[in-house]
Design an enzyme around this catalytic site. Structure first.
Site, PDB file in Angstrom:
ATOM      1  CE  LYS A 129      31.953  38.162  70.073  1.00 32.10           C
ATOM      2  NZ  LYS A 129      31.269  38.745  68.954  1.00 32.10           N
ATOM      3  CE  LYS A 185      35.202  33.113  66.386  1.00 29.32           C
ATOM      4  NZ  LYS A 185      34.506  33.836  65.314  1.00 29.32           N
ATOM      5  CE  LYS A 193      33.317  39.897  61.013  1.00 33.02           C
ATOM      6  NZ  LYS A 193      32.229  40.002  61.967  1.00 33.02           N
TER       7      LYS A 193
END
Ligand code: AQP
Length: 327
Positions: free
Chosen positions: A112, A194, A197
């Site tokens: 991230k 993966k 969202k």
């Protein structure tokens, strides 16, 4: 005495079939075996900047989806993280015991933060300490999560052991529980990543509230490969991911699925998969409409959940404060 389960979900983006297959359907299915606490982790959500109005509506949406997935507020505590202030307080104390080096190794932080570059917040780095606080506040035995969160649960275990080693038996040391099938559902547009969202590509994820035509379109466009046979082969991540989704929705065995599609191509399989997902999500979507149509119901569930969670959290925090010499 039933074992205590704790798990959380962020009120960000659109909850997708990865969240459902890897986590929330197990939370619902195992409710009678455990003493359950499920948390909408809004403090985790703000580790990446969010629109304040969006967060509020997402909290209600996620709660509605958890209830629609079968979580029963009579059997499970469902509440919002920021409604129980002990989460932040314990996270601070844990910050003072968790070495920087442990945090720096977290894969989720690396992934991230590499996307955000210089905008990355201290909160994102500290995400695992807050998650450890969530889990440890409730004497949790088992943490059912998708594969991506396993490392964070392991850090929680290490933090609990380190703390107990200094101060005695304060925390229950939790175990991660990872589903055998579907613990890491991959993106439809890129089966090496993966399903997530925060990924914005339109064809990346199937949201739990996607209408049938959208689900159909996304599946028909899913990335596969130039082969033709419909078989479970991990070296072919696109078709493997789609077959895993098929298997989790139908409960059928690998060999039976392969036999069903022997001699057929990817197109036929994708059509069948779309049907299975559409029909699999239909009851959940109907329950969601009913639950969210009842004015004030979700707010009531969350208020009652926080009222039940709070005394449990208070008790643990008081023990911890006493141990470290605070208060
Ligand atoms: N692709 C996935 N396959 C299986 N399980 C998954 N989970 C998430 N993605 C998959 C599991 O869903 C639970 C709730 O997830 P979360 O909202 O707490 O956080 P996340 O893992 O960070 O979810 P996303 O979808 O990837 O959101 P963003 O993009 O915001 O980070 C967890 O148990 C998780 O393991």
């Amino acid at each position: 005495m039933k074992k205590r389960v704790f798990s959380g979900i962020q009120p960000t983006g659109n909850i997708h079939i990865g969240n459902y297959i890897g986590a929330t359907r197990h939370w619902a299915a195992d409710q009678d075996i455990y003493d359950n606490i499920f948390c909408i982790v809004d403090l985790h959500a703000i580790t990446i900047q969010q629109d304040p109005k969006q967060i509020k509506s997402k909290i209600r949406e996620v709660t509605g989806l958890l209830l629609a997935a079968g979580i029963d507020p009579q059997k499970s505590i469902v509440f919002v993280q920021s409604h129980v202030h002990e989460h932040s307080e314990l996270a601070w104390i844990l910050n003072c015991f968790i070495p920087m080096g442990w945090m720096g190794r977290m894969t989720q932080y690396k992934e991230k933060s590499s996307k955000q570059k210089e905008q990355v917040s201290v909160g994102l780095f500290d995400y695992p300490a807050l998650m450890a606080a969530d889990i440890l506040l409730y004497d949790t035995d088992v943490v059912p999560v998708g594969e991506d969160q396993k490392q964070h649960v392991e850090l929680t275990r290490d933090a609990a052991l380190r703390f107990n080693n200094i101060y005695g038996d304060i925390f229950t040391v939790p175990e991660p529980r990872i589903a055998e099938i579907g613990a890491r559902i991959m993106g439809l547009d890129d089966p090496t990543k993966k399903m997530s969202k925060s990924e914005e590509a339109p064809n990346h994820a199937i949201a739990l509230l996607d209408p049938p035509d959208v689900i159909q379109k996304k599946i028909m466009r899913a990335t596969t490969d130039s082969e033709t046979t419909v078989v479970f082969d991990e070296k072919r991540p696109g078709i493997y991911n789609l077959l895993t989704i098929y298997k989790t929705f139908t409960g059928e065995k690998d060999k039976d699925i392969e036999a069903k599609f022997a001699g057929k191509g990817y197109g036929d399989f994708k059509k069948a998969l779309a049907e299975v997902v559409i029909e699999g999500l239909r009851p959940l979507q109907e329950r969601y409409q009913k639950i969210t149509g009842e004015a004030g119901y979700i707010d009531k569930v969350l208020a009652e959940g926080a009222a039940k969670a709070h005394p449990l959290a208070q008790k643990t925090l008081a023990k911890v404060q006493k141990a470290v010499g605070l208060g």
